[in-house]
Motif scaffolding. Structure first.
Motif: not given
Lengths: 233, 631
Positions: A48-49, A75-78, A70-71, B186-187
């Motif tokens: 996720x980074x 936003x790519x759907x992970x 991470x954001x 992460x969200x």
């Protein structure tokens, strides 16, 4: 479609992951099994980074994501569900869901709070309750629901069964099967072999930061020698 | 006091509370989300006042001109804040907390000189607000209409902020990021723009807080530091990150101040007790009391340890043989200086040595002790005054050199007892509070300390009267002091101290009484700072209250941080560089503060680990390379 190859990750000078390679395909539930400290959480955090890998390649739907924030990955759907749940304690259930909300995504299930409350009826009964005033099981449901609000096509679940009562564990297994039915790809980390057998199609075993075994869940269940070597306490 | 007087003072308090709340709310909001303690918040307030003044001059004094100017000034300050966030703060979110503080302090210096350059040194009083220039009669007394407007403004802003934070998606994201910004990321929440937005909103509040003051108080160049210290107190009393707490604290402090002014002098058992003089410190007394009773402020909560905020501090290595040889060589070189130089060079070097000791003593509690002190000048000042007062009372100078540090040590013993009960920003604020209290006692106690004039004629004994002789005394004193402090860090006491910093819980569990070690460290650092103060007093021949005021404490922080907090010798280099810069630049350039600020900013951006920290890293990377194997 998640593809990981030759992933190396370190915290400062402590090298944790060594050439980890794995993949997870749409509609599949894949479990990353291993003991405490094997590198399960670090693997998911690298994906996720939240932790920057030293080297290696992570592709999500064909796109390199290992240098993204991470954001951007989210936003790519992970989607990512952390082990410690990390519910926003000052925010209500509805507000926690709002933080996770992202626009509708083609090719992935679309979630609204109403649909999530069908999946998690408990949460529907405590919409305004503060995140800090919920039981562990409720928080575990909320953290998954919150991630689903981002309409992910793939979800990373870090030890979803940990610290839950047997009844809630059963519910959790049912939830993961529901997600699979919605067409989601799920990559979860687990120590609990029994729980994995309830939900997973395929399994990897990780030990001291290296992938030691890969096969279908049925194969692993049948292979007592491997289970003895890597999973027994 | 009559009932009417009480009512009027109460209303006065409410009016002051409003603008105090505006500034404090912005500061609290910014801290909550970005975890940056924005020292420049008072400067934003000052800019708001100045810009409003100029805009009114430009637009005219009509209703549209006045209110338009007040609003526009806030917006301009907000835009400025956004730019600062984008071009400066974004680069240093991962840097150590104190370095961030240093960067925002550099902004204070730059903004102050910018204001001096644009608006000049004179106070500028704006016009009365059109339509609200008069007074109404309340309980038989005249009360300004404008103050009634301010009384409404505070709760109004509180309500608007509350609505933004709880009723909008943006506000929900801000609150989520305040709690756990990594998880919010992460969200899918892009923190970058969230942070910029929060900083702009906080700046808007500060700018408005300043611009609405224009009819009440003149724009001047000292507003920045006085406002920021008020705002700090309010935020800390209310609880960091709590907007409601900030409102409550602003009310409490403004009311107490208003009543202190209202009560004036009271004769009590034959003694005159001046409550109006108390206004200088009353907020700090309130803060000290609140923090001792409720360590996280009125509505605050225990700070969660910020997740993933930089690497843990590396263990303090024993100095290498080469390092020791280099230090001995440096000492020898310093001892030889009077052979070749005299006069001003010696004076400057004495200054540098004194500040090296001061900054090492600050480093002692900040680095290995893990206690961030914003009020270390108190012990420097107590040392100076202790020495000065005993000499004035007829004792020998040698006695003064003992009495000074002793007084500072006693001060540290008393203040430290309270301070070690807290940690983090709260501890830093309490140290600031005590320093402010000590300063105000010295500043106001004319009969003993000479008040704002200070003490003069504090000269060394005849055998030390020559500059060369005094130079050797200072060298011996400072070198010994610094060596002792360093030596203590490698004694069991030092190990216990560092263990307590790295993990209070584990240190506790293996039987270390963390608090008593910290208290001990506080006293040791106080003694050393006191020695520096005494040596400085005799070198200058005079003492002024500035020697223990807030800017001196900040100087110390700048020195330690310039050198790098992860390095034993860092504070010495930092002190030398800072003292030399201040001396060289201040004499050559009018706008020396801005230059100093720019240098600090450049250093912070180029060396986020401090100078010595950077050199250390450089040497290490060279060593790793030459060994041929990356770690």
């Amino acid at each position: 479609m998640l593809e990981v190859s030759a992933l190396n990750t370190a915290y400062g000078r402590a090298h944790i992951l060594f050439d980890v390679a794995l993949d997870a395909r749409p509609g599949e539930v894949v479990v990353l099994l291993g003991r405490n400290g094997a590198g399960k959480s670090t693997t998911l955090k690298s994906l996720i980074g939240l932790v920057r890998p030293l080297s290696g390649e992570i592709r999500f739907n064909g796109r390199r994501i290992d240098r993204l924030q991470p954001y951007q990955v989210a936003r790519l759907g992970l989607g990512y569900v952390p082990e410690e749940r990390r519910i926003f304690a000052d925010l209500s259930v509805m507000e926690n869901l709002e933080v996770g909300r992202q626009p509708r995504r083609d090719g992935a299930a679309f979630w609204t709070p109403e649909r999530l409350f069908e999946l998690f009826p408990n949460l529907g009964r405590m919409k305004e309750r503060g995140g800090g005033r919920m039981s562990g099981g409720e928080q575990q449901m909320l953290t998954i629901a919150r991630t689903l609000m981002g309409n992910p096509s793939t979800v990373l679940l870090d030890e979803p069964s940990e610290g839950l009562s047997p009844l809630i564990v059963e519910q959790m297994a049912a939830t993961i099967r529901d997600l699979k039915r919605e067409g989601l790809c799920v990559l979860l980390s687990e120590q609990n072999l029994h729980f994995s057998e309830l939900v997973a199609d395929r399994a990897y075993i990780i030990e001291t930061g290296q992938i030691r075994y890969s096969g279908t869940m049925a194969e692993l269940s049948a292979d007592e020698a491997v289970r003895e070597q890597y999973l027994s306490v | 006091m009559t009932a009417a007087a009480i009512l009027i003072q109460f209303l006065n308090g409410l009016a002051s509370a409003s603008s105090l709340f505006l500034v404090a709310a912005g500061l609290s909001l910014i801290f909550g989300v970005t975890r940056i303690v924005n020292f420049a918040h008072g400067s934003l307030y000052m800019l708001g006042t100045y810009i409003a003044y100029s805009l009114i001059e430009h637009f005219g004094r009509g209703p549209l001109g006045f209110w338009g100017a007040v609003l526009l000034a806030g917006l301009i300050v907000a835009a400025f804040g956004a730019l600062v966030e984008i071009f400066l703060l974004r680069r240093i979110y991962a840097a150590p907390e104190l370095l961030q503080l240093l960067a925002t302090f550099a902004l204070v210096l730059i903004v102050k000189d910018f204001a001096l350059w644009v608006w000049g040194p004179e106070d500028l009083l704006g016009p009365r607000a059109p339509g609200l220039g008069g007074a109404v009669e309340i309980a038989g007394r005249q009360f300004p209409e404008y103050d009634l407007f301010l009384i409404v403004l505070g709760p109004l802003v509180l309500a608007i902020l509350w609505a933004i934070l709880t009723r909008t998606r943006w506000g929900t994201l801000v609150r989520a990021a305040t709690e756990d910004r990594e998880m919010a990321g992460a969200l899918g929440v892009n923190q970058k723009w969230l942070f910029t937005g929060v900083f702009a909103l906080g700046s808007l509040l500060a700018g408005l807080g300043g611009s609405v003051q224009i009819p009440r108080e003149p724009a001047n160049l000292f507003m920045d530091l006085s406002v920021i210290s008020d705002a700090f107190v309010v935020v800390v009393v209310g609880g960091l990150g709590s907007i409601g707490g900030a409102f409550l604290a602003a009310l409490l402090i403004a009311e107490i101040k208003a009543f202190c002014i209202g009560i004036g002098d009271v004769t009590w058992f034959g003694h005159v007790l001046s409550f109006s003089k108390l206004t200088l410190v009353v907020e700090f007394i309130v803060m000290a009391v609140v923090l001792v009773i409720r360590p996280w402020g009125l509505l605050g909560r225990q700070q969660s340890v910020p997740r993933s905020s930089g690497a843990a501090e590396a263990p303090l290595a024993l100095p290498s043989r080469t390092a020791v040889q280099a230090l001995v060589a440096l000492l020898a070189a310093l001892a030889l200086v009077p052979v070749f130089f005299s006069g001003y060079a010696l004076v400057l070097l004495i200054d540098i040595m004194v500040f090296a000791l001061f900054s090492v003593s600050l480093y002692f509690i900040m680095g290995p002790g893990g206690m961030h002190s914003f009020g270390h000048a108190a012990y420097f000042g107590l040392g100076a005054y202790g020495a000065g007062l005993i000499v004035k009372s007829g004792a020998a100078m040698e006695v003064g050199l003992l009495a000074g540090p002793l007084l500072a040590g006693i001060g540290a013993l008393v203040f430290g007892w309270f301070c070690v009960r807290l940690s983090g920003v709260y501890l830093a604020m309490l140290t600031l509070a005590f320093a402010q209290i000590a300063w105000s006692v010295v500043f106001q106690w004319d009969a003993v300390t000479g008040g704002s004039n200070g003490l003069i004629g504090i000269w060394p004994a005849p055998w030390l009267a020559s500059k060369t002789a005094y130079y050797y005394l200072a060298l011996a004193g400072c070198a010994t002091g610094i060596f002792v402090l360093w030596r203590i860090l490698y004694a069991p006491f030092g190990y216990a101290l560092r263990a307590g910093r790295d993990s209070p819980l584990r240190a506790d569990a293996i039987g270390i009484d963390v608090r008593s070690r910290q208290w001990g460290a506080f006293v040791i650092a106080g003694l050393a700072a006191g020695l520096a103060g005494s040596l400085s007093a005799f070198s200058k021949g005079s003492i002024s209250p500035e020697s223990m005021a807030v800017p001196r404490s900040v100087d110390g922080l700048v020195m330690v941080l310039l050198g790098g907090i992860q390095n034993l010798t860092g504070p010495v280099w930092g002190a030398a560089l800072f003292t030399w810069l201040q001396d060289a630049v201040a004499r050559e350039i009018d706008y020396w503060r801005a230059v100093l600020g720019a240098v600090i900013l450049a250093l912070v951006l180029a060396f986020p680990q401090g100078i010595a920290g950077y050199i250390g890293q450089f040497i290490e990377s060279r060593r790793v390379k030459s060994a041929g194997a990356p770690a």
